[in-house]
Design an enzyme around this catalytic site. Sequence first.
Site, PDB file in Angstrom:
ATOM      1  N   HIS A  46       1.856  -3.621   9.288  1.00 33.70           N
ATOM      2  CA  HIS A  46       3.271  -3.586   8.932  1.00 33.70           C
ATOM      3  C   HIS A  46       4.082  -2.978  10.061  1.00 33.70           C
ATOM      4  CE1 HIS A  46       2.726  -4.688   4.665  1.00 33.70           C
ATOM      5  NE2 HIS A  46       1.625  -3.958   4.721  1.00 33.70           N
ATOM      6  N   HIS A 101       0.828  -1.207   0.000  1.00 37.57           N
ATOM      7  CA  HIS A 101       0.000   0.000   0.000  1.00 37.57           C
ATOM      8  C   HIS A 101       0.862   1.257   0.000  1.00 37.57           C
ATOM      9  CE1 HIS A 101      -3.178  -2.831   1.034  1.00 37.57           C
ATOM     10  NE2 HIS A 101      -4.076  -1.866   0.906  1.00 37.57           N
TER      11      HIS A 101
END
Length: 289
Positions: A250, A208
């Site tokens: 993440h 992303h």
Amino acid sequence: MQSPRRNAEGRPLGTCDPSSSGSPAHGGGSRFEFQSLLSSRVPGADPTSARLRASESPVHRRGSFPLAGAGSSQALPPQLPEEDRIDLNPSFLGIALRSLLAIDLWLSKKLGVCAGESSSWGSMRPLMKLLEISGHGIPWLLGTLYCLSRSDSWAGREVLMNLLFALLLDLLLVSLIKGLVRRRRPAHNQMDMFFTVSVDKYSFPSGHTTRAALVSRFILNHLVLAIPLRVLVVLWAFILGLSRVMLGRHNVTDVAFGFFLGYMQYSIVDYCWLSPHTAPVLFVLWNQP
């Protein structure tokens, strides 16, 4: 009455010589000296074989009477192979990398304030997941293909064709790096992402974030926008990357490398820019329908 038989020195054979009777003056006579004496009285005996027999005696094997030079012939203990030795002096680079990894994990856990409903900012999870959808690759690919099919100008098709090329390049590079690194996602992550595929079980780098950095730089360079809109594009990319850590998807280093990779991907797209002059076959095939 017969007199006792005498030896050559005139002494009876049944008597012992006080000088050779193992008196304390001679230390009682050692086993080694006794065996050497016996071997020397045997006719034709080899002194070397006598010494060998003395060295094979149990007393000598226990090390009570070592021969001269025996310490130099003792075998040294075998050394351990290199892979079994303990490295007591690790390199500075290894210590720095382990320290950086520990800081990364600690900071990622601290910033994961939206990782669950019970987190400190758990009420903001719907907004963060909406940002997650805005940076997913499937909506961007479908939207680009739709706009490309509806475009009626060569300039617009050229820009959209290169945007499609950039998105495909991003998917390829991110999937390749994730497959090579194979870093697991944070332990506090909840696997409730939209459009989850097999490669998304890995964490490094953040897809992303790379997509956000790539698309934002692409838009800023090829679309004429007012300053407030340009600021919004930059803020969207930054907040999207931050939301990946807040959701627990993440670690911090995944997002940091994602920004760098997305920025460099645009440089590759700009260098390999597709146009009717550099790639005429693509534009001809696209215009045939």
